[in-house]
Design an enzyme around this catalytic site. Structure first.
Site, short mmCIF file in Angstrom:
data_model
loop_
_atom_site.label_atom_id
_atom_site.label_comp_id
_atom_site.label_asym_id
_atom_site.label_seq_id
_atom_site.Cartn_x
_atom_site.Cartn_y
_atom_site.Cartn_z
N GLU A 65 0.81 -1.21 0.00
CA GLU A 65 0.00 0.00 0.00
C GLU A 65 0.85 1.27 0.00
O GLU A 65 0.32 2.37 0.11
CB GLU A 65 -0.92 0.00 1.23
N GLY B 296 -8.34 4.01 -9.50
CA GLY B 296 -7.89 3.88 -10.87
C GLY B 296 -9.08 3.95 -11.82
O GLY B 296 -9.92 4.85 -11.75
N HIS C 8 -15.42 -2.15 -1.75
CA HIS C 8 -14.62 -1.02 -1.26
C HIS C 8 -15.39 -0.25 -0.19
O HIS C 8 -15.68 0.95 -0.34
CB HIS C 8 -14.25 -0.09 -2.42
N GLY D 15 -7.73 1.45 3.56
CA GLY D 15 -7.51 0.20 4.27
C GLY D 15 -8.29 -0.98 3.72
O GLY D 15 -8.34 -2.04 4.37
N GLY E 164 -7.69 -2.92 1.00
CA GLY E 164 -6.83 -4.03 0.59
C GLY E 164 -6.29 -4.80 1.79
O GLY E 164 -6.31 -6.04 1.80
N ARG E 165 -5.82 -4.09 2.81
CA ARG E 165 -5.29 -4.75 4.00
C ARG E 165 -6.38 -5.55 4.71
O ARG E 165 -6.15 -6.70 5.15
CB ARG E 165 -4.69 -3.70 4.95
N SER F 79 -9.09 -6.82 3.35
CA SER F 79 -9.48 -7.95 2.50
C SER F 79 -8.46 -9.08 2.58
O SER F 79 -8.83 -10.26 2.60
CB SER F 79 -9.63 -7.49 1.05
N TYR G 143 -2.42 -6.65 -8.70
CA TYR G 143 -3.40 -5.68 -9.17
C TYR G 143 -3.93 -6.03 -10.57
O TYR G 143 -5.11 -5.79 -10.87
CB TYR G 143 -2.80 -4.27 -9.17
N ASN H 167 -12.34 -7.50 -12.63
CA ASN H 167 -13.24 -6.38 -12.87
C ASN H 167 -13.84 -6.38 -14.27
O ASN H 167 -14.92 -5.82 -14.48
CB ASN H 167 -12.50 -5.05 -12.64
#
Length: 456
Positions: free
Chosen positions: A231, A314, A360, A365, A367-368, A370, A397, A404
């Site tokens: 991150e 993104g 999301h 936080g 990603g951490r 998950s 990623y 996605n």
């Protein structure tokens, strides 16, 4: 008299020249039209014959949603692991400028020519150039898949899937996917069976093994380091370890980075000491409590709170804040559903990670949180916790991005590979006279071994 005859001859010659010119011009135009028709037939895709006039290319249809759904759910050999109705957002493909469309067609044509002439490296670059200009062009996706199939069937299968997500009536892509999907499913199942065999061997290692205890002591620090470094945290492994062991600040590093380390350490302790020792399903409250510890020292006001504003990651636009609470409830219901529990634990953990990241639910936080949830699911199923190393950040990623656009299987394979690598490292460390080869990821020294092993 001779002058008059000369003029008549000239007129007669002029008429002949005009007739010859038009005949020759007509032949040239016909040849060009025939050649262009053949090129268009190849570029359009979706036909079983390349003869001009024998078949017509199917009309291009817009993909309805990012998730795999609709007509795609009934394909033989396909198992999207609970993703048919997920994600929920609709994708609108961007319109391609007319000048770029011509360049895409030209690049694809040149790639096919290079392929025919055996210039594979050139063909690779031209296919990639065409898809860089228009990643949603079904014909280019299908042609590139056919080009790659012999050397990389997994990637080819993904390209066919993307082609059909962008043009559900693309006949050639559908035929290709029906063929490859069965083979790919067999490959995926064989990988999971291999992981299970290694998991069973790992469970035979005695809990009092000194080697296992030493590895577990080091694992804790490895996980904190890598999951925060992904991150953007710039603290080194040694600096991070010093903060946790001594509580002393590191000169030249921000308070924010220090607090990220402290928060992750707190979240790991919560999982180890509370959630792992508790029976019952994972709840929304559990997820919020994990996040509260991850972000509690960084942003106490937002820690453990569902976001109230729209965020952007993104090119990915997560669901609006008004939908997040409901999606979280549905996500938790899915976690305890029969469908989820019937999955292989590695698939289940990977999908749980992906779905939570997609929702999301927090401002920061995600990603951490998950990755912690994923490891909690793995540990409850008897697998060791895994790590996504900072060196794998790009691959990690990219796998999420593939999910996605509608194909979650590459992400599941990525998590499966991380799981197998972890098992290889642990078995090599803890098994006397191990028949397991030194895992490629851990190098030739104990320090490198330790750096490769994440856990709590």
């Amino acid at each position: 008299m001779s002058s008059k005859m000369s003029n008549d001859d000239n007129q007669h010659l002029s008429v002949k020249s005009s007739v010859i010119f038009f005949v020759f011009g007509g032949v040239v135009v016909a040849c060009l039209f025939s050649a262009m028709s053949r090129v268009v037939t190849v570029l359009e895709g979706g036909t079983q014959s390349h003869q001009v006039g024998t078949t017509l290319s199917p009309p291009t249809t817009e993909s309805k949603a990012v998730g795999v759904m609709g007509d795609l759910e009934h394909w033989p050999g396909m198992d999207y692991h609970g993703m048919r109705d997920w994600p929920v957002t609709v994708r609108n493909k961007p319109l391609l400028r007319p000048d770029l469309k011509g360049e895409v067609l030209a690049a694809l044509h040149q790639a096919l020519v290079a392929k025919v002439h055996g210039k594979n490296e050139k063909a690779h670059k031209l296919f990639q150039h065409a898809l860089a200009l228009d990643p949603n062009y079904a014909d280019a996706l299908n042609e590139y898949g056919e080009f790659l199939e012999e050397e990389d069937i997994l990637r080819a299968d993904h390209l066919y899937t993307c082609a059909l997500l962008n043009n559900a009536s693309h006949v050639r892509a559908l035929i290709n996917l029906r063929r490859t999907s069965i083979i790919v499913e067999e490959i995926d199942q064989s990988i999971l069976m291999r992981i299970d065999n290694k998991r069973n061997d790992f469970l035979k290692v005695p809990a009092h093994s000194r080697a296992l205890q030493r590895a577990q002591q080091e694992m804790y620090y490895q996980h904190v380091y890598h999951t925060t470094a992904i991150e953007g945290n710039t603290l080194s492994l040694e600096q991070m370890r010093s903060i946790i062991e001594t509580g002393m600040a590191v000169t030249g590093k921000s308070i924010l980075e220090h607090n990220e380390i402290i928060g992750m350490s707190s979240a790991l302790q919560y999982i180890n000491n509370t959630l792992m020792g508790r029976f019952g399903d994972i709840s929304v409250r559990d997820i919020l409590e994990i996040h509260r510890r991850v972000l509690g020292h960084v942003d106490p006001l937002e820690a453990g709170q569902i976001r109230a504003t729209q965020v952007f990651v993104g090119s990915h636009v997560p669901p609006p804040p008004s939908d997040v609470e409901l999606l979280l409830e549905e996500f938790v219901e899915w976690l305890k559903s029969d469908e989820a529990n019937a999955m292989h634990p590695v698939q289940f953990a990977a999908l749980a990670h992906y779905k939570l990241v997609y929702i999301h639910p927090f401002l920061d936080g995600n990603g951490r949180t998950s990755r912690l949830l994923m490891n909690l699911i793995l540990m409850r199923a008897g697998y060791p916790p895994i790590i996504v190393k900072v060196g794998q950040r790009h691959e990690y990623y990219e796998a999420i991005k593939k999910g996605n656009v509608g194909d979650i299987r590459p992400f599941i394979r990525f998590i499966a590979r991380c799981t197998e690598n972890m098992l290889d490292a642990l078995l090599w460390l803890t098994t006397e006279s191990s028949s397991y080869a030194l895992p490629e990821l851990i190098g030739n020294s104990y320090e490198k071994i330790a750096e490769s092993i994440p856990a709590y």
